[in-house]
Write a protein that holds these residues in place. Structure first.
Motif, PDB file in Angstrom:
ATOM      1  N   ASP A   1      57.059  59.344  30.418  1.00  0.00           N
ATOM      2  CA  ASP A   1      57.611  58.164  29.749  1.00  0.00           C
ATOM      3  C   ASP A   1      56.549  57.082  29.580  1.00  0.00           C
ATOM      4  O   ASP A   1      56.468  56.427  28.531  1.00  0.00           O
ATOM      5  CB  ASP A   1      58.795  57.612  30.549  1.00  0.00           C
ATOM      6  N   GLU A   2      55.726  56.903  30.616  1.00  0.00           N
ATOM      7  CA  GLU A   2      54.665  55.889  30.536  1.00  0.00           C
ATOM      8  C   GLU A   2      53.657  56.245  29.449  1.00  0.00           C
ATOM      9  O   GLU A   2      53.216  55.377  28.672  1.00  0.00           O
ATOM     10  CB  GLU A   2      53.962  55.774  31.884  1.00  0.00           C
ATOM     11  N   ALA A   3      53.280  57.534  29.361  1.00  0.00           N
ATOM     12  CA  ALA A   3      52.334  57.961  28.330  1.00  0.00           C
ATOM     13  C   ALA A   3      52.925  57.791  26.934  1.00  0.00           C
ATOM     14  O   ALA A   3      52.236  57.368  26.001  1.00  0.00           O
ATOM     15  CB  ALA A   3      51.936  59.419  28.568  1.00  0.00           C
ATOM     16  N   LEU A   4      54.215  58.094  26.794  1.00  0.00           N
ATOM     17  CA  LEU A   4      54.870  57.914  25.496  1.00  0.00           C
ATOM     18  C   LEU A   4      54.886  56.446  25.092  1.00  0.00           C
ATOM     19  O   LEU A   4      54.634  56.099  23.931  1.00  0.00           O
ATOM     20  CB  LEU A   4      56.290  58.470  25.543  1.00  0.00           C
ATOM     21  N   ARG A   5      55.198  55.569  26.064  1.00  0.00           N
ATOM     22  CA  ARG A   5      55.204  54.134  25.764  1.00  0.00           C
ATOM     23  C   ARG A   5      53.819  53.650  25.367  1.00  0.00           C
ATOM     24  O   ARG A   5      53.664  52.810  24.472  1.00  0.00           O
ATOM     25  CB  ARG A   5      55.712  53.345  26.971  1.00  0.00           C
ATOM     26  N   ALA A   6      52.793  54.152  26.049  1.00  0.00           N
ATOM     27  CA  ALA A   6      51.423  53.709  25.768  1.00  0.00           C
ATOM     28  C   ALA A   6      51.020  54.007  24.326  1.00  0.00           C
ATOM     29  O   ALA A   6      50.216  53.270  23.737  1.00  0.00           O
ATOM     30  CB  ALA A   6      50.449  54.392  26.737  1.00  0.00           C
TER      31      ALA A   6
ATOM     32  N   PHE B   1      55.436  56.021  21.372  1.00  0.00           N
ATOM     33  CA  PHE B   1      56.334  57.125  21.065  1.00  0.00           C
ATOM     34  C   PHE B   1      57.719  56.950  21.683  1.00  0.00           C
ATOM     35  O   PHE B   1      58.642  57.697  21.344  1.00  0.00           O
ATOM     36  CB  PHE B   1      55.766  58.448  21.603  1.00  0.00           C
ATOM     37  N   ASP B   2      57.872  56.021  22.640  1.00  0.00           N
ATOM     38  CA  ASP B   2      59.155  55.905  23.333  1.00  0.00           C
ATOM     39  C   ASP B   2      60.246  55.506  22.350  1.00  0.00           C
ATOM     40  O   ASP B   2      60.044  54.656  21.476  1.00  0.00           O
ATOM     41  CB  ASP B   2      59.059  54.885  24.473  1.00  0.00           C
ATOM     42  N   GLY B   3      61.401  56.140  22.505  1.00  0.00           N
ATOM     43  CA  GLY B   3      62.515  55.856  21.600  1.00  0.00           C
ATOM     44  C   GLY B   3      62.442  56.627  20.297  1.00  0.00           C
ATOM     45  O   GLY B   3      63.341  56.523  19.464  1.00  0.00           O
ATOM     46  N   THR B   4      61.374  57.402  20.087  1.00  0.00           N
ATOM     47  CA  THR B   4      61.232  58.173  18.857  1.00  0.00           C
ATOM     48  C   THR B   4      62.053  59.460  18.978  1.00  0.00           C
ATOM     49  O   THR B   4      61.974  60.145  19.996  1.00  0.00           O
ATOM     50  CB  THR B   4      59.746  58.518  18.609  1.00  0.00           C
TER      51      THR B   4
END
Length: 434
Positions: free
Chosen positions: A115-120, A123-126
Motif C-alpha cells: 500500500d505504501e509503494a502504491l501511494r508513493a 496508484f492507491d485507489g486506482t
C-alpha cells in the motif's frame, strides 16, 4: 535425561501418549495446561500410565491434567518438564500459535508495504491496482516465499509498473502512453530488470517477479493473464518493453515473400540460391508477408528435413520448428497463415510428437503430412525391412486429434518413428511438381 529414564518413558505402551501430547503442546503455545483424554486405553497402556501419573488408572478412558504430569516429570527421574520430555522423545516442538501470529504479522507488513509503494507512485485507489493486489492475495504465490522476499518482490513489482507509466492519478479508465504506439519500445526487459532489481535476469519468464508484473499489466490493459511465451511477449511490448527478438530463430527454406522491402528481397534471393535461412523475431516484425496465391508450406519438427531438402534442391517451402514451437516459430506460422498460406505438418511418431502435432494442427488448421495410422504402420514396416532398429515408445500415450486410429496403432506396435527414419519419403514430397 538419563538413558534408563529415557528408555522407560519411550516404551511402546506410552507411544500414543507422547504423540497426543506433542500435538496438544504445539497447539497450546508449548504450555502444559488443560486436560488430555485418552480413549480405548489398553491394559498395557493403563499399567504404564498408572506408574507415570502416580495414581491408579482404570477403565478404557483416562483423563488427566497436563500440569499434574508436568509436576510429576519435574520431581521424578526425568528431572525435566513436560515440554522438554516430549521434545526429547518426539523431536523439536513448534509453537503453532506463535508461528501463526508471526505469519499474520508478516502478512500485515507485506500488504502495508505494498500500500505504501502504491501511494508513493499515486496508484492507491486506482481500480486496476486494487484488483491486482486482490488477485495476488487470492493466488497465494507470495505465501510460498520468505516474508522478507515477498515484501521485496511486491515493492519491486510496483516500482516496475511505475517505470512503465501505467495509469496512476488519472484513474482506472486512463490509457497508458504506450497504447498509442504499441510498437515503440522504450526500454529493454533486461535493462528494466537491472534498473530495478540489480540483475538483467530479474524479469526472466521463470521468475515470480515477472509473473507479478505481468499480472499488473494484464489488469492495466484489461486482458487475460498471458498463458504462453508469445502472449507474454506481446503484453511486454504493449507496455513499451522490448523483449529479446534476436537470439531465438526459426529455420526456413524456400519462402518467397512478394514484397519489395529489403528483408523480402533477401529471403527470396536465399531461397533462389537454395540456401536455408534462420529468421529472428526482429526479421518477422519487419516483414509484411505478402505471399504468392495458394502458397503451401510444409512444417516439420527436425532440422535434418530442411537440410536434406536444401541439399536436394527441393522446390516446396519448409519451416522447421525444432521440436516444441518457440515464440519465433509460432510468430512465423501466425504470419504465414495470416497471409493465406496452407500449412502441412509432420513430426515424430512418439507421444511428445503427437502432442506438438495436436497443438499445431488445432491452432492453424494445418493438414497432417504423412501423419496417419497407415503412414505410421508403413514407416515401421520399411524400417524393419531395412533392419533399422526403432526405439520403444516411452511416456503417457497421447490421442491424435486428426486420426482416431493412430494412437491405437502406435500402442499396438509400441515403437517410435523419427522423421529421419523416412527422410527420403519426406524430401520426395518437397520436390516441385514437374
Amino acid at each position: 535425561m538419563r538413558s534408563e529414564t529415557r528408555a522407560w518413558l519411550d516404551r511402546p505402551e506410552l507411544a500414543r501418549l507422547w504423540d497426543r501430547l506433542r500435538d496438544r503442546l504445539e497447539r497450546n503455545g508449548l504450555r502444559a495446561r488443560g486436560r488430555l483424554r485418552l480413549e480405548e486405553v489398553t491394559a498395557a497402556e493403563r499399567e504404564a500410565l498408572s506408574l507415570l501419573l502416580g495414581r491408579p488408572c482404570t477403565g478404557s478412558v483416562i483423563s488427566f491434567e497436563l500440569a499434574h504430569l508436568d509436576d510429576r516429570l519435574h520431581s521424578g527421574a526425568a528431572e525435566a518438564g513436560l515440554v522438554d520430555v516430549v521434545a526429547e522423545l518426539r523431536g523439536e516442538l513448534t509453537d503453532r500459535r506463535a508461528r501463526s501470529e508471526e505469519r499474520r504479522s508478516a502478512s500485515a507488513r507485506l500488504w502495508a508495504a505494498a500500500d505504501e509503494a502504491l501511494r508513493a507512485h499515486g496508484f492507491d485507489g486506482t481500480g486496476w491496482a486494487n484488483a491486482w493486489l486482490e488477485e495476488i492475495r487470492r493466488g497465494g504465490a507470495l505465501a510460498r516465499v520468505r516474508p522478507e522476499q515477498a515484501e521485496t518482490l511486491l515493492v519491486q513489482a510496483v516500482n516496475l509498473l511505475a517505470e512503465l507509466d501505467v495509469p496512476a492519478r488519472l484513474g482506472p479508465d486512463a490509457v497508458p502512453a504506450s497504447d498509442s504506439s504499441p510498437r515503440l519500445l522504450r526500454v529493454g526487459r533486461g535493462e528494466l530488470a537491472a534498473r530495478v532489481t540489480g540483475t538483467a535476469h530479474g524479469l526472466d519468464d521463470d521468475t515470480l517477479l515477472s509473473r507479478l508484473v505481468l499480472r499488473g499489466l494484464a489488469r492495466v490493459h484489461d486482458v487475460p493473464f498471458p498463458p504462453d511465451a508469445p502472449s507474454r511477449r506481446e503484453l511486454w511490448e504493449k507496455a513499451g518493453v522490448a523483449t529479446d527478438r534476436v537470439s531465438g530463430t526459426v529455420l526456413t527454406f524456400g519462402l518467397t515473400p512478394l514484397d519489395d522491402d529489403l528483408d523480402a528481397r533477401w529471403l527470396r534471393e536465399r531461397s533462389a540460391a537454395g540456401a536455408e535461412t534462420h529468421l529472428t523475431l526482429r526479421d518477422l516484425h519487419r516483414m509484411s508477408w505478402k505471399l504468392p496465391p495458394e502458397t503451401e508450406v510444409y512444417v516439420c519438427e527436425n532440422p535434418r528435413v530442411v537440410e536434406a531438402a536444401a541439399d536436394r534442391g527441393a522446390g516446396r517451402p519448409v519451416v522447421c520448428l525444432s521440436g516444441n514451437p518457440s515464440s519465433t516459430g509460432l510468430a512465423l506460422l501466425d504470419a504465414l497463415t495470416g497471409a493465406g498460406a496452407l500449412l502441412y505438418y509432420r513430426g515424430d511418431f512418439d507421444w511428445p510428437g503427437l502432442a506438438i502435432a495436436n497443438r499445431v494442427i488445432s491452432r492453424y488448421g494445418a493438414r497432417p503430412w504423412r501423419m496417419g495410422a497407415a503412414d505410421y504402420e508403413a514407416h515401421v514396416a520399411i524400417a524393419r525391412k531395412r533392419g533399422t532398429p526403432l526405439p520403444p515408445l516411452a511416456g503417457e500415450p497421447v490421442e491424435a486429434s486428426w486420426d482416431a486410429e493412430l494412437t491405437p496403432a502406435m500402442l499396438a506396435l509400441g515403437v517410435t518413428v523419427h522423421e529421419e527414419t523416412v527422410l527420403e519419403l519426406l524430401v520426395g514430397d518437397l520436390q516441385a511438381d514437374d
